[in-house]
Design a protein around this motif. Structure first.
Motif, PDB file in Angstrom:
ATOM      1  N   ASP A   1      -3.818   0.014  -3.521  1.00  0.00           N
ATOM      2  CA  ASP A   1      -5.159   0.598  -3.609  1.00  0.00           C
ATOM      3  C   ASP A   1      -5.864   0.141  -4.881  1.00  0.00           C
ATOM      4  O   ASP A   1      -7.048  -0.211  -4.850  1.00  0.00           O
ATOM      5  CB  ASP A   1      -5.083   2.128  -3.567  1.00  0.00           C
ATOM      6  CG  ASP A   1      -4.808   2.652  -2.162  1.00  0.00           C
ATOM      7  OD1 ASP A   1      -5.255   2.006  -1.188  1.00  0.00           O
ATOM      8  OD2 ASP A   1      -4.148   3.695  -2.043  1.00  0.00           O
TER       9      ASP A   1
ATOM     10  N   LEU B   1      -1.466   4.207   9.990  1.00  0.00           N
ATOM     11  CA  LEU B   1      -2.850   4.012   9.581  1.00  0.00           C
ATOM     12  C   LEU B   1      -3.648   3.324  10.690  1.00  0.00           C
ATOM     13  O   LEU B   1      -4.808   3.690  10.949  1.00  0.00           O
ATOM     14  CB  LEU B   1      -2.913   3.192   8.298  1.00  0.00           C
ATOM     15  CG  LEU B   1      -4.328   2.900   7.759  1.00  0.00           C
ATOM     16  CD1 LEU B   1      -5.042   4.201   7.402  1.00  0.00           C
ATOM     17  CD2 LEU B   1      -4.266   1.980   6.548  1.00  0.00           C
TER      18      LEU B   1
ATOM     19  N   THR C   1      -6.981   4.789  12.773  1.00  0.00           N
ATOM     20  CA  THR C   1      -8.260   4.106  12.611  1.00  0.00           C
ATOM     21  C   THR C   1      -8.962   4.033  13.969  1.00  0.00           C
ATOM     22  O   THR C   1      -8.432   3.434  14.907  1.00  0.00           O
ATOM     23  CB  THR C   1      -8.052   2.685  12.057  1.00  0.00           C
ATOM     24  OG1 THR C   1      -7.359   2.764  10.804  1.00  0.00           O
ATOM     25  CG2 THR C   1      -9.390   1.988  11.848  1.00  0.00           C
TER      26      THR C   1
ATOM     27  N   LEU D   1      -8.469  -2.555   7.090  1.00  0.00           N
ATOM     28  CA  LEU D   1      -8.537  -1.165   7.544  1.00  0.00           C
ATOM     29  C   LEU D   1      -9.230  -0.289   6.510  1.00  0.00           C
ATOM     30  O   LEU D   1      -9.985   0.620   6.862  1.00  0.00           O
ATOM     31  CB  LEU D   1      -7.132  -0.625   7.828  1.00  0.00           C
ATOM     32  CG  LEU D   1      -6.318  -1.339   8.909  1.00  0.00           C
ATOM     33  CD1 LEU D   1      -4.991  -0.616   9.132  1.00  0.00           C
ATOM     34  CD2 LEU D   1      -7.088  -1.433  10.218  1.00  0.00           C
ATOM     35  N   LYS D   2      -8.985  -0.577   5.239  1.00  0.00           N
ATOM     36  CA  LYS D   2      -9.572   0.233   4.167  1.00  0.00           C
ATOM     37  C   LYS D   2     -11.014  -0.163   3.870  1.00  0.00           C
ATOM     38  O   LYS D   2     -11.852   0.704   3.567  1.00  0.00           O
ATOM     39  CB  LYS D   2      -8.737   0.097   2.892  1.00  0.00           C
ATOM     40  CG  LYS D   2      -9.260   0.981   1.751  1.00  0.00           C
ATOM     41  CD  LYS D   2      -8.368   0.940   0.523  1.00  0.00           C
ATOM     42  CE  LYS D   2      -8.928   1.882  -0.545  1.00  0.00           C
ATOM     43  NZ  LYS D   2      -8.123   1.867  -1.785  1.00  0.00           N
ATOM     44  N   TYR D   3     -11.328  -1.442   3.942  1.00  0.00           N
ATOM     45  CA  TYR D   3     -12.671  -1.934   3.593  1.00  0.00           C
ATOM     46  C   TYR D   3     -13.253  -2.775   4.734  1.00  0.00           C
ATOM     47  O   TYR D   3     -13.570  -3.958   4.548  1.00  0.00           O
ATOM     48  CB  TYR D   3     -12.612  -2.782   2.323  1.00  0.00           C
ATOM     49  CG  TYR D   3     -12.303  -2.012   1.060  1.00  0.00           C
ATOM     50  CD1 TYR D   3     -13.266  -1.183   0.487  1.00  0.00           C
ATOM     51  CD2 TYR D   3     -11.063  -2.129   0.446  1.00  0.00           C
ATOM     52  CE1 TYR D   3     -12.994  -0.484  -0.677  1.00  0.00           C
ATOM     53  CE2 TYR D   3     -10.782  -1.435  -0.727  1.00  0.00           C
ATOM     54  CZ  TYR D   3     -11.745  -0.606  -1.283  1.00  0.00           C
ATOM     55  OH  TYR D   3     -11.469   0.090  -2.435  1.00  0.00           O
TER      56      TYR D   3
ATOM     57  N   TYR E   1      -4.009  -4.400   5.457  1.00  0.00           N
ATOM     58  CA  TYR E   1      -4.390  -3.093   4.923  1.00  0.00           C
ATOM     59  C   TYR E   1      -5.838  -3.119   4.437  1.00  0.00           C
ATOM     60  O   TYR E   1      -6.590  -2.153   4.623  1.00  0.00           O
ATOM     61  CB  TYR E   1      -3.439  -2.717   3.784  1.00  0.00           C
ATOM     62  CG  TYR E   1      -3.736  -1.383   3.126  1.00  0.00           C
ATOM     63  CD1 TYR E   1      -3.538  -0.193   3.806  1.00  0.00           C
ATOM     64  CD2 TYR E   1      -4.192  -1.328   1.812  1.00  0.00           C
ATOM     65  CE1 TYR E   1      -3.795   1.034   3.209  1.00  0.00           C
ATOM     66  CE2 TYR E   1      -4.450  -0.121   1.196  1.00  0.00           C
ATOM     67  CZ  TYR E   1      -4.241   1.066   1.897  1.00  0.00           C
ATOM     68  OH  TYR E   1      -4.501   2.285   1.292  1.00  0.00           O
ATOM     69  N   ALA E   2      -6.242  -4.235   3.836  1.00  0.00           N
ATOM     70  CA  ALA E   2      -7.601  -4.362   3.302  1.00  0.00           C
ATOM     71  C   ALA E   2      -8.660  -4.242   4.392  1.00  0.00           C
ATOM     72  O   ALA E   2      -9.714  -3.627   4.176  1.00  0.00           O
ATOM     73  CB  ALA E   2      -7.762  -5.696   2.574  1.00  0.00           C
TER      74      ALA E   2
ATOM     75  N   PRO F   1       0.799  -1.230   0.000  1.00  0.00           N
ATOM     76  CA  PRO F   1       0.000   0.000   0.000  1.00  0.00           C
ATOM     77  C   PRO F   1       0.830   1.278   0.000  1.00  0.00           C
ATOM     78  O   PRO F   1       0.296   2.361  -0.266  1.00  0.00           O
ATOM     79  CB  PRO F   1      -0.811  -0.115   1.289  1.00  0.00           C
ATOM     80  CG  PRO F   1       0.019  -0.977   2.180  1.00  0.00           C
ATOM     81  CD  PRO F   1       0.739  -1.938   1.282  1.00  0.00           C
TER      82      PRO F   1
ATOM     83  N   ASP G   1      -9.050  -2.320  -5.077  1.00  0.00           N
ATOM     84  CA  ASP G   1     -10.225  -1.834  -5.818  1.00  0.00           C
ATOM     85  C   ASP G   1     -10.666  -2.863  -6.847  1.00  0.00           C
ATOM     86  O   ASP G   1     -11.866  -3.053  -7.077  1.00  0.00           O
ATOM     87  CB  ASP G   1      -9.911  -0.505  -6.509  1.00  0.00           C
ATOM     88  CG  ASP G   1      -9.936   0.664  -5.542  1.00  0.00           C
ATOM     89  OD1 ASP G   1     -10.345   0.464  -4.381  1.00  0.00           O
ATOM     90  OD2 ASP G   1      -9.549   1.781  -5.939  1.00  0.00           O
TER      91      ASP G   1
END
Length: 269
Positions: A125, A196, A200, A171-173, A168-169, A113, A129
């Protein structure tokens, strides 16, 4: 003499072909899909559990995994497969596995990331996506999944850089991935992953960490740091984190293969 020579060649070719025979089970198939976010086409491996074809109504949780070349087939693996299909067959686990092949030279870019000063990278990212906006809708449309309604039915799992991008996924999604298997994650790649996590507010994803104490000089230290940080983002009483450190465990497929079944059982499906 000549006949004997050709017979020898026939035996040699047969032996080579046999040695290279796929070790993937009958429950595993592949397809390709356009990954516009990555400007490429991705090969995807999919495992369907026993009994999938026999029932037209039953729906299944889905595990999304990286580095598909190493999951099911010894002939495509870099250093030994995970035996995902055989392990799930033995568990009689009612779960679908979607394995995404890495992009060879693009693997580091796809699974990181952030940029690393020495190694570069930082295209995760777009990779995520692709999974969330292209691949997952395709899977939900074409297979009987239970992942449209609740995040707890969608798992993400990977090792090394695949462990980093899986963490990371979540945290992002967080609304997509409700559970994660994080094996030997490359948190060393960038301190931004810690930042990150600090930024959060809450992390509700159920997470299983697996790593060995012989992987690197920093693995245990990095994992301890992340685990303590994660503890500030949810109540320990919820038992959402499981951390397994393997004595003598090294950074390889054997560690991840041996730890897969216990991780899946703990995470639930």
């Amino acid at each position: 003499m000549i006949r004997g020579f050709f017979f020898f060649i026939f035996l040699w070719v047969t032996a080579v072909a046999s040695a290279q025979k796929s070790t993937a089970s009958k429950n595993v198939s592949t397809f390709t899909i356009e990954a516009t976010q990555l400007k490429t086409t991705k090969k995807v491996w999919i495992y369907l559990p026993d009994g999938y074809a026999a029932s037209a109504k039953k729906r299944y949780s889905v595990i999304y995994m990286h580095d598909a070349q190493n999951l099911f087939d010894g002939t495509t693996s870099h250093a030994g497969e995970w035996n995902i299909d055989e392990k799930l067959d033995s568990l009689k686990a009612p779960v679908i596995v979607v394995g995404i092949e890495h992009g060879n030279d693009e693997r580091l870019n796809e699974l990181t990331p952030y940029k690393n000063e020495k190694y570069g990278g930082g295209d995760a990212d777009n990779y995520l996506d692709f999974i969330v906006k292209t691949l997952k809708p395709y899977i939900d449309q074409n297979y009987r999944t239970r992942t449209k309604t609740k995040a707890k039915n969608t798992l993400i799992m990977g090792s090394s850089l695949g462990g980093l991008v899986s963490y990371y996924a979540v945290l992002k999604y967080p609304e997509i991935f409700g559970k994660a298997g994080i094996f030997s994650p490359s948190f060393w790649f960038s301190n931004n992953i810690y930042t990150l996590t600090e930024q959060t507010p809450k992390v509700k994803t159920k997470i299983y960490f697996l790593y060995g104490d012989k992987e690197s000089d920093n693995m245990v230290r990095d994992m301890t740091k992340m685990e303590r940080l994660l503890d500030t983002k949810r109540c320990y009483c919820l038992h959402l984190t499981k951390s397994k450190i393997v004595q003598g465990g090294e950074h390889n497929e054997k560690l991840w293969r041996d730890g897969f079944a216990k991780a899946i059982i703990w995470l639930g499906y």
